[in-house]
Motif scaffolding. Structure first.
Motif, PDB file in Angstrom:
ATOM      1  N   ALA A 178      -8.838 -29.096  52.187  1.00  0.00           N
ATOM      2  CA  ALA A 178      -8.332 -29.186  51.635  1.00  0.00           C
ATOM      3  C   ALA A 178      -9.408 -30.260  50.532  1.00  0.00           C
TER       4      ALA A 178
ATOM      5  N   GLY B 231      -6.485 -16.776  51.157  1.00  0.00           N
ATOM      6  CA  GLY B 231      -6.744 -17.627  50.681  1.00  0.00           C
ATOM      7  C   GLY B 231      -8.018 -18.649  51.810  1.00  0.00           C
TER       8      GLY B 231
ATOM      9  N   GLY C 271     -10.941 -19.614  52.113  1.00  0.00           N
ATOM     10  CA  GLY C 271     -12.188 -19.162  52.073  1.00  0.00           C
ATOM     11  C   GLY C 271     -12.951 -18.329  52.180  1.00  0.00           C
TER      12      GLY C 271
ATOM     13  N   THR D 154     -10.578 -25.707  57.711  1.00  0.00           N
ATOM     14  CA  THR D 154     -11.066 -25.308  55.838  1.00  0.00           C
ATOM     15  C   THR D 154      -9.987 -27.083  56.172  1.00  0.00           C
TER      16      THR D 154
ATOM     17  N   LYS E  89      -1.971 -15.662  42.093  1.00  0.00           N
ATOM     18  CA  LYS E  89      -2.980 -14.442  41.890  1.00  0.00           C
ATOM     19  C   LYS E  89      -1.713 -14.024  42.356  1.00  0.00           C
TER      20      LYS E  89
ATOM     21  N   LEU F  65      -2.543 -25.925  52.133  1.00  0.00           N
ATOM     22  CA  LEU F  65      -3.868 -24.971  51.106  1.00  0.00           C
ATOM     23  C   LEU F  65      -3.336 -23.214  51.433  1.00  0.00           C
TER      24      LEU F  65
ATOM     25  N   THR G 284      -1.442 -22.922  48.128  1.00  0.00           N
ATOM     26  CA  THR G 284      -2.367 -23.954  46.955  1.00  0.00           C
ATOM     27  C   THR G 284      -2.789 -22.916  46.133  1.00  0.00           C
ATOM     28  N   ARG G 285      -4.049 -21.853  47.249  1.00  0.00           N
ATOM     29  CA  ARG G 285      -4.420 -21.536  46.606  1.00  0.00           C
ATOM     30  C   ARG G 285      -4.338 -20.092  46.202  1.00  0.00           C
ATOM     31  N   VAL G 286      -3.575 -19.287  46.711  1.00  0.00           N
ATOM     32  CA  VAL G 286      -3.201 -18.158  46.253  1.00  0.00           C
ATOM     33  C   VAL G 286      -1.875 -17.909  45.665  1.00  0.00           C
TER      34      VAL G 286
END
Length: 188
Positions: free
Chosen positions: A163, A23, A25, A161, A126, A118, A121-123
């Protein structure tokens, strides 16, 4: 007669390896970076899946994590022995001392550092993350981040990184870091 603008190109002096949590990036930034540098983008997880004709989750289920980690090390070594590229690794690849030594010797290693909010939120949506198949995947992710951070901190470079940053903004931060270090050179 009009003046011509010199053609300035970025040149990669050695392979760039992106490490960090799932996640963070690595794939998105790796693809954008490779496009800017006109070098191949390689993904160690994708290479493993292509060679085995199985997903990472299926490899974990059928053969276990130690088998996967062994194959991962073989793929990374092969990719690092090739011409300069941008290589995205799986989140656990950097944890192996042997992998760390090999990557540090042959490449510029960039840790894409992201906080737990962050990453979650991204994973969270999935289902392809075998290590997050637990009763409380967010807590598992937080534990993995805490456990892995000391290893990630050993990377040659760190780019945080955020958000509120786009892929282009994060890629620019990585490019700036690599340019200042002489890993990316500009040529006319």
């Amino acid at each position: 007669m009009g003046e011509t603008t010199p053609d300035i190109r970025a040149h990669l002096t050695r392979t760039v390896v992106l490490v960090g949590m799932m996640g963070a990036g690595k794939t998105a930034i790796g693809k954008a970076l490779s496009a800017q540098l006109a070098v191949p983008f390689e993904d160690s997880d994708a290479e493993i899946e292509a060679a085995s004709k199985l997903t990472i989750a299926e490899i974990f289920d059928r053969y276990g994590e130690p088998f996967f980690r062994d194959k991962e090390s073989q793929v990374i070594a092969r990719l690092l022995d090739g011409p300069p590229c941008v290589l995205s690794t799986g989140g656990g690849a950097w944890l192996s001392p042997e992998n760390r030594a090999y990557m540090a010797e042959r490449a510029a290693v960039v840790w894409l550092k992201a906080d737990i909010d962050l990453l979650w939120t991204r994973v969270k949506h999935k289902s392809t993350r075998p290590l997050l198949r637990t009763a409380n995947p967010r807590a598992t992710l937080a534990q993995l981040l805490e456990a892995r951070t000391p290893a990630y901190e050993q990377a040659e470079f760190t780019v945080e990184t955020r958000a509120d940053w786009s892929i282009d903004q994060t890629t620019a931060a990585v490019m700036d870091t690599l340019t200042r270090a002489g890993i990316v050179e500009t040529r006319t």
